[in-house]
Design an enzyme around this catalytic site. Structure first.
Site, PDB file in Angstrom:
ATOM      1  N   ASP A  13       0.835  -1.083  -0.043  1.00  0.00           N
ATOM      2  CA  ASP A  13      -0.011  -0.316   0.081  1.00  0.00           C
ATOM      3  C   ASP A  13       0.954   1.316   0.103  1.00  0.00           C
ATOM      4  O   ASP A  13       1.711   1.448   0.916  1.00  0.00           O
ATOM      5  CB  ASP A  13      -0.817  -0.101   1.183  1.00  0.00           C
ATOM      6  CG  ASP A  13      -2.020   1.237   1.308  1.00  0.00           C
ATOM      7  OD1 ASP A  13      -2.463   1.194   0.468  1.00  0.00           O
ATOM      8  OD2 ASP A  13      -1.935   1.904   2.301  1.00  0.00           O
ATOM      9  N   ASP A 113      -4.011   2.462  -5.156  1.00  0.00           N
ATOM     10  CA  ASP A 113      -2.396   2.447  -4.568  1.00  0.00           C
ATOM     11  C   ASP A 113      -2.279   1.296  -3.938  1.00  0.00           C
ATOM     12  O   ASP A 113      -1.172   1.028  -2.752  1.00  0.00           O
ATOM     13  CB  ASP A 113      -2.391   3.670  -3.485  1.00  0.00           C
ATOM     14  CG  ASP A 113      -3.114   3.543  -2.125  1.00  0.00           C
ATOM     15  OD1 ASP A 113      -4.079   2.786  -2.186  1.00  0.00           O
ATOM     16  OD2 ASP A 113      -2.435   4.130  -1.294  1.00  0.00           O
ATOM     17  N   GLU A 114      -2.920   0.054  -4.035  1.00  0.00           N
ATOM     18  CA  GLU A 114      -2.691  -1.181  -3.123  1.00  0.00           C
ATOM     19  C   GLU A 114      -2.902  -2.430  -4.071  1.00  0.00           C
ATOM     20  O   GLU A 114      -3.616  -2.285  -5.014  1.00  0.00           O
ATOM     21  CB  GLU A 114      -3.936  -0.926  -2.385  1.00  0.00           C
ATOM     22  CG  GLU A 114      -4.019  -1.841  -1.118  1.00  0.00           C
ATOM     23  CD  GLU A 114      -5.152  -1.211  -0.127  1.00  0.00           C
ATOM     24  OE1 GLU A 114      -5.235  -0.017  -0.100  1.00  0.00           O
ATOM     25  OE2 GLU A 114      -5.815  -2.149   0.599  1.00  0.00           O
TER      26      GLU A 114
HETATM   27  N1  DCP Z   1      -8.830   8.513  -0.874  1.00  0.00           N
HETATM   28  C1  DCP Z   1      -9.832   9.373  -0.803  1.00  0.00           C
HETATM   29  N2  DCP Z   1     -10.924   9.682  -0.063  1.00  0.00           N
HETATM   30  C2  DCP Z   1     -10.802   8.846   1.033  1.00  0.00           C
HETATM   31  C3  DCP Z   1     -10.037   7.853   1.123  1.00  0.00           C
HETATM   32  C4  DCP Z   1      -8.635   7.851   0.220  1.00  0.00           C
HETATM   33  O1  DCP Z   1      -9.967  10.043  -2.121  1.00  0.00           O
HETATM   34  N3  DCP Z   1     -11.838   9.000   2.204  1.00  0.00           N
HETATM   35  C5  DCP Z   1      -7.927   8.452  -1.922  1.00  0.00           C
HETATM   36  C6  DCP Z   1      -6.648   9.424  -1.776  1.00  0.00           C
HETATM   37  C7  DCP Z   1      -5.700   8.578  -1.126  1.00  0.00           C
HETATM   38  C8  DCP Z   1      -5.680   7.160  -1.912  1.00  0.00           C
HETATM   39  O2  DCP Z   1      -7.326   7.047  -2.196  1.00  0.00           O
HETATM   40  O3  DCP Z   1      -4.312   8.948  -1.322  1.00  0.00           O
HETATM   41  C9  DCP Z   1      -5.467   5.852  -1.138  1.00  0.00           C
HETATM   42  O4  DCP Z   1      -6.139   5.725   0.020  1.00  0.00           O
HETATM   43  P1  DCP Z   1      -5.545   5.308   1.348  1.00  0.00           P
HETATM   44  O5  DCP Z   1      -6.572   4.676   2.158  1.00  0.00           O
HETATM   45  O6  DCP Z   1      -4.612   4.115   1.142  1.00  0.00           O
HETATM   46  O7  DCP Z   1      -4.850   6.240   2.064  1.00  0.00           O
HETATM   47  P2  DCP Z   1      -3.336   7.097   1.734  1.00  0.00           P
HETATM   48  O8  DCP Z   1      -2.731   6.433   0.844  1.00  0.00           O
HETATM   49  O9  DCP Z   1      -3.596   8.425   1.397  1.00  0.00           O
HETATM   50  O10 DCP Z   1      -2.868   7.205   3.018  1.00  0.00           O
HETATM   51  P3  DCP Z   1      -1.887   5.833   3.780  1.00  0.00           P
HETATM   52  O11 DCP Z   1      -0.504   6.308   3.926  1.00  0.00           O
HETATM   53  O12 DCP Z   1      -2.753   5.995   5.329  1.00  0.00           O
HETATM   54  O13 DCP Z   1      -2.157   4.738   3.160  1.00  0.00           O
HETATM   55 CA    CA Z   2      -2.135   4.013   0.825  1.00  0.00          CA
HETATM   56 CA    CA Z   3      -4.749   2.082   0.002  1.00  0.00          CA
END
Ligand code: DCP
Ligand code: CA
Ligand code: CA
Length: 368
Positions: A13, A113-114
């Site tokens: 991730d 992203d996963e």
């Molecule tokens: N995303 C979004 N709205 C949300 C959650 C996520 O638009 N409520 C989008 C933005 C994030 C991407 O999806 O960058 C990936 O979500 P993740 O849950 O993997 O969160 P992040 O990658 O941002 O943070 P982490 O470092 O916790 O994985």
């Molecule tokens: Ca992420």
């Molecule tokens: Ca993710």
């Protein structure tokens, strides 16, 4: 029969993904809070935070939070608010997934992203080698794309996912089969995939806060409270049990269409009238994805339901519909010659998909 080998599965991730891609685009913002937002356009600040870098998170900013609230938390702090730039995140994601493919037996992308990566064979069943694979995958993504990620490694998808969330950002968390219960039990129940707000609240009302407390509830009780399906799932999940396989999906390296003929036939004209339409549909998909193909295949399902396939690799990739149609007819003709059965269904498949077009390639080679 030998016992199936224990699996080793990773969940990869990317860290604070959208905001991290923005940091790469503009490194000057790296040491400030960075918030990527979906602006609804109603007023200047209406909308929500999509994600934020970890500096912004240290001020209490979270995904899904109204922009107005995030601004309040960052009052008087020099911060960067940016609108989502989805195309840019998607291309970064595509490149990362292509890198990860080389580090897994099977890759299953589950979000932008996963991805789950089955590494059982690559790691030879050894957790120590799986950790080396995780280090190598992270290193290649960092070197080529500048992005950090967190990885969880475990005996199944459920444990891998919880493990990936346990140590962020830039972490690797490895949970061996014999460590699963000790790892899971102290964690809050909502760390389990599938335990959302509603289920979490219901469990809390039953006095269940941790995964260990969930494991102590009988499966009968969970089924009564949540129904057979969710109840059984919760019971298995609390003990780190999950049989879901990692399966490739989405961007498979082929596009195909199949149709049933009006009547069973051996007439080339009647069959190619149908495959011509299938070729046009396949070609349209190629056009949308801006892809060329290197190989053409046909499939015929015969009256007795036996299956015949023929395929041909072209001398160079092309996106030409006429070539696709001609090759298809050629293959069907060959198939009919080599079988005396009547055809019931016919299909067309292109594979060996590549991004560049023949015209561009020819030009490049011409000028070389
Ligand atoms: N995303 C979004 N709205 C949300 C959650 C996520 O638009 N409520 C989008 C933005 C994030 C991407 O999806 O960058 C990936 O979500 P993740 O849950 O993997 O969160 P992040 O990658 O941002 O943070 P982490 O470092 O916790 O994985
Ligand atoms: Ca992420
Ligand atoms: Ca993710």
């Amino acid at each position: 029969m030998s016992k199936p080998r224990d699996r080793i599965i990773m969940l990869f991730d990317l860290d604070y993904f959208y905001a991290q891609v923005e940091e790469i685009k503009n490194p000057a913002i790296r040491n400030k809070p960075v918030l990527v937002c979906v602006y609804s356009g109603r007023t200047q600040n209406s909308g929500v935070v999509s994600t934020a870098n970890y500096i912004a998170r240290s001020y209490g900013v979270r995904s899904g939070m109204p922009i107005v609230l995030a601004k309040r938390k960052l009052k008087d702090i020099d911060s960067v608010f940016l609108p989502v730039d989805h195309d840019n995140y998607k291309s970064a994601s595509d490149r990362v997934m292509a890198i990860l493919k080389g580090h897994a037996d099977t890759l299953e992308q589950v979000g932008i992203d996963e991805a789950y990566m089955e590494v059982t064979a690559k790691a030879g069943g050894e957790y120590a080698r799986a950790r080396e694979l995780a280090v190598a995958a992270k290193k290649e993504v960092l070197e080529r794309e500048g992005l950090t990620a967190s990885i969880g490694i475990g005996p199944n998808k459920l444990v891998a996912k919880v493990a990936a969330d346990a140590n962020k950002p830039d972490g690797i968390t490895l949970v061996r089969p014999e460590e699963v219960l000790a790892f899971l039990f102290p964690l809050p129940v909502d760390r389990l995939m599938g335990v959302g707000k509603k289920t979490g609240e219901k469990l809390e009302a039953m006095g269940v806060r941790t995964i260990g407390e969930l494991a102590a509830v009988s499966v009968q009780r969970l089924r009564e409270e949540f129904g057979d399906s969710l109840g059984t799932f919760l019971h298995n999940a609390s003990k780190g049990m999950d049989e879901e396989v990692v399966h490739e999906r989405g961007d498979a390296d082929s596009i195909s269409r199949i149709a049933t003929l009006k009547e069973d036939t051996r007439d080339l004209g009647a069959i190619s009238a149908v495959t011509d339409v299938l070729c046009a549909e396949v070609h349209e998909r190629l056009r949308q994805r801006r892809l060329s193909f290197r190989a053409v295949g046909v499939v015929a399902i015969m009256r007795d339901l036996s299956i015949q396939t023929r395929s041909k690799t072209l001398s160079e990739p092309t996106d030409d519909l006429a070539v696709l149609r001609r090759t298809t007819v050629e293959l069907i003709e060959k198939l009919l010659k080599e079988s005396n059965k009547y055809v019931r269904r016919a299909g067309v498949k292109v594979s060996g998909l590549v991004a560049e077009k023949r015209t561009q390639r020819s030009l490049t080679s011409f000028f070389q």
